[in-house]
Design a protein around this motif. Structure first.
Motif, PDB file in Angstrom:
ATOM      1  N   ALA A  76       0.834  -1.209   0.000  1.00  0.00           N
ATOM      2  CA  ALA A  76       0.000   0.000   0.000  1.00  0.00           C
ATOM      3  C   ALA A  76       0.869   1.259   0.000  1.00  0.00           C
ATOM      4  N   ARG A  77       1.895   1.277   0.826  1.00  0.00           N
ATOM      5  CA  ARG A  77       2.788   2.444   0.914  1.00  0.00           C
ATOM      6  C   ARG A  77       3.426   2.725  -0.449  1.00  0.00           C
ATOM      7  N   GLU A  78       3.876   1.678  -1.145  1.00  0.00           N
ATOM      8  CA  GLU A  78       4.504   1.817  -2.459  1.00  0.00           C
ATOM      9  C   GLU A  78       3.555   2.438  -3.479  1.00  0.00           C
ATOM     10  N   ARG A  79       2.267   2.363  -3.227  1.00  0.00           N
ATOM     11  CA  ARG A  79       1.267   2.906  -4.146  1.00  0.00           C
ATOM     12  C   ARG A  79       0.678   4.217  -3.645  1.00  0.00           C
ATOM     13  N   GLY A  80       1.307   4.814  -2.665  1.00  0.00           N
ATOM     14  CA  GLY A  80       0.906   6.124  -2.180  1.00  0.00           C
ATOM     15  C   GLY A  80      -0.307   6.131  -1.268  1.00  0.00           C
ATOM     16  N   CYS A  81      -0.661   5.002  -0.715  1.00  0.00           N
ATOM     17  CA  CYS A  81      -1.826   4.936   0.167  1.00  0.00           C
ATOM     18  C   CYS A  81      -1.467   5.469   1.556  1.00  0.00           C
ATOM     19  N   THR A  82      -2.458   6.078   2.177  1.00  0.00           N
ATOM     20  CA  THR A  82      -2.275   6.620   3.522  1.00  0.00           C
ATOM     21  C   THR A  82      -2.851   5.711   4.597  1.00  0.00           C
ATOM     22  N   HIS A  83      -3.690   4.771   4.213  1.00  0.00           N
ATOM     23  CA  HIS A  83      -4.338   3.879   5.182  1.00  0.00           C
ATOM     24  C   HIS A  83      -4.476   2.476   4.581  1.00  0.00           C
ATOM     25  N   LEU A  84      -4.341   1.479   5.441  1.00  0.00           N
ATOM     26  CA  LEU A  84      -4.660   0.097   5.112  1.00  0.00           C
ATOM     27  C   LEU A  84      -5.836  -0.275   6.001  1.00  0.00           C
ATOM     28  N   GLU A  85      -6.913  -0.723   5.389  1.00  0.00           N
ATOM     29  CA  GLU A  85      -8.123  -1.025   6.153  1.00  0.00           C
ATOM     30  C   GLU A  85      -8.656  -2.398   5.790  1.00  0.00           C
ATOM     31  N   LEU A  86      -9.481  -2.952   6.682  1.00  0.00           N
ATOM     32  CA  LEU A  86     -10.117  -4.242   6.456  1.00  0.00           C
ATOM     33  C   LEU A  86     -11.386  -4.332   7.277  1.00  0.00           C
ATOM     34  N   ASN A  87     -12.225  -5.274   6.926  1.00  0.00           N
ATOM     35  CA  ASN A  87     -13.393  -5.634   7.727  1.00  0.00           C
ATOM     36  C   ASN A  87     -13.136  -6.997   8.345  1.00  0.00           C
ATOM     37  N   SER A  88     -13.701  -7.220   9.520  1.00  0.00           N
ATOM     38  CA  SER A  88     -13.602  -8.521  10.157  1.00  0.00           C
ATOM     39  C   SER A  88     -14.929  -8.795  10.853  1.00  0.00           C
ATOM     40  N   ALA A  89     -15.450  -9.993  10.653  1.00  0.00           N
ATOM     41  CA  ALA A  89     -16.733 -10.361  11.265  1.00  0.00           C
ATOM     42  C   ALA A  89     -16.639 -10.290  12.786  1.00  0.00           C
ATOM     43  N   VAL A  90     -17.713  -9.885  13.428  1.00  0.00           N
ATOM     44  CA  VAL A  90     -17.718  -9.729  14.887  1.00  0.00           C
ATOM     45  C   VAL A  90     -17.394 -11.031  15.611  1.00  0.00           C
ATOM     46  N   THR A  91     -17.623 -12.167  14.991  1.00  0.00           N
ATOM     47  CA  THR A  91     -17.362 -13.461  15.617  1.00  0.00           C
ATOM     48  C   THR A  91     -15.893 -13.855  15.593  1.00  0.00           C
ATOM     49  N   ARG A  92     -15.068 -13.118  14.859  1.00  0.00           N
ATOM     50  CA  ARG A  92     -13.661 -13.506  14.685  1.00  0.00           C
ATOM     51  C   ARG A  92     -12.764 -12.849  15.733  1.00  0.00           C
ATOM     52  N   THR A  93     -13.032 -13.153  16.976  1.00  0.00           N
ATOM     53  CA  THR A  93     -12.318 -12.502  18.076  1.00  0.00           C
ATOM     54  C   THR A  93     -10.814 -12.798  18.069  1.00  0.00           C
ATOM     55  N   ASP A  94     -10.407 -13.995  17.644  1.00  0.00           N
ATOM     56  CA  ASP A  94      -8.975 -14.292  17.550  1.00  0.00           C
ATOM     57  C   ASP A  94      -8.312 -13.378  16.526  1.00  0.00           C
ATOM     58  N   ALA A  95      -8.980 -13.163  15.402  1.00  0.00           N
ATOM     59  CA  ALA A  95      -8.439 -12.269  14.374  1.00  0.00           C
ATOM     60  C   ALA A  95      -8.346 -10.845  14.911  1.00  0.00           C
ATOM     61  N   HIS A  96      -9.344 -10.422  15.680  1.00  0.00           N
ATOM     62  CA  HIS A  96      -9.318  -9.061  16.247  1.00  0.00           C
ATOM     63  C   HIS A  96      -8.120  -8.885  17.177  1.00  0.00           C
ATOM     64  N   ARG A  97      -7.859  -9.884  18.003  1.00  0.00           N
ATOM     65  CA  ARG A  97      -6.684  -9.817  18.889  1.00  0.00           C
ATOM     66  C   ARG A  97      -5.404  -9.722  18.061  1.00  0.00           C
ATOM     67  N   PHE A  98      -5.335 -10.500  16.988  1.00  0.00           N
ATOM     68  CA  PHE A  98      -4.167 -10.471  16.110  1.00  0.00           C
ATOM     69  C   PHE A  98      -3.985  -9.074  15.506  1.00  0.00           C
ATOM     70  N   TYR A  99      -5.052  -8.492  14.976  1.00  0.00           N
ATOM     71  CA  TYR A  99      -4.929  -7.163  14.352  1.00  0.00           C
ATOM     72  C   TYR A  99      -4.475  -6.121  15.367  1.00  0.00           C
ATOM     73  N   LEU A 100      -5.058  -6.140  16.543  1.00  0.00           N
ATOM     74  CA  LEU A 100      -4.670  -5.180  17.578  1.00  0.00           C
ATOM     75  C   LEU A 100      -3.218  -5.390  18.014  1.00  0.00           C
ATOM     76  N   ALA A 101      -2.821  -6.634  18.189  1.00  0.00           N
ATOM     77  CA  ALA A 101      -1.438  -6.933  18.583  1.00  0.00           C
ATOM     78  C   ALA A 101      -0.451  -6.564  17.482  1.00  0.00           C
ATOM     79  N   SER A 102      -0.931  -6.490  16.257  1.00  0.00           N
ATOM     80  CA  SER A 102      -0.083  -6.144  15.111  1.00  0.00           C
ATOM     81  C   SER A 102      -0.031  -4.646  14.850  1.00  0.00           C
TER      82      SER A 102
END
Length: 136
Positions: free
Chosen positions: A95-121
């Motif tokens: 994304a940075r190489e293409r001049g983007c200012t933000h990287l965004e995603l959606n995650s289902a509310v049930t994917r709590t393990d993924a949410h922990r991963f994103y926050l820890a990252s």
């Protein structure tokens, strides 16, 4: 004819096929770009163990040029080994190489393990998304 899974070498041909979706009666979505990336985590021996797909989404008044992380997956037996973090970092670099200012995603509310991963990252929760499943 054979049907097989796409490979990274197929990316240009696949994106060219997407163009046919816009032929009448279809139409090109506002802000559409062919600029996409498919990033693969490949283990020694050639096994694919993770994947991230990213694309430049749109020019936002609020955020500037935004990149969307559509898919991020690591095979279950290889999780918690830093592979997801490396794919997330590679997506950010793409994304940075293409001049983007933000990287965004959606995650289902049930994917709590993924949410922990994103926050820890180092990601932050920036919004709530709402949707409705449409019955056929």
């Amino acid at each position: 004819m054979v049907i097989r899974g796409a490979t990274p070498a197929d990316e240009d041909a696949v994106l060219a096929l997407f163009e046919e979706l816009f032929d009448p009666p279809g139409r090109r979505p506002r802000g559409y770009t062919r600029e996409r990336g498919i990033l693969l985590a490949v283990a020694e021996g050639g096994a694919m163990i993770g994947l991230a797909s990213v694309y430049v989404d749109l020019e936002s008044i609020r955020f500037g040029r935004r990149c969307w992380l559509e898919d991020l997956v690591v095979t279950a037996r290889r999780r918690s080994q830093g592979i997801g973090r490396r794919l997330l970092d590679a997506s950010t670099a793409w994304a940075r190489e293409r001049g983007c200012t933000h990287l965004e995603l959606n995650s289902a509310v049930t994917r709590t393990d993924a949410h922990r991963f994103y926050l820890a990252s180092g990601m932050t929760q920036t919004s709530l998304n709402f949707g409705r499943e449409i019955e056929r």
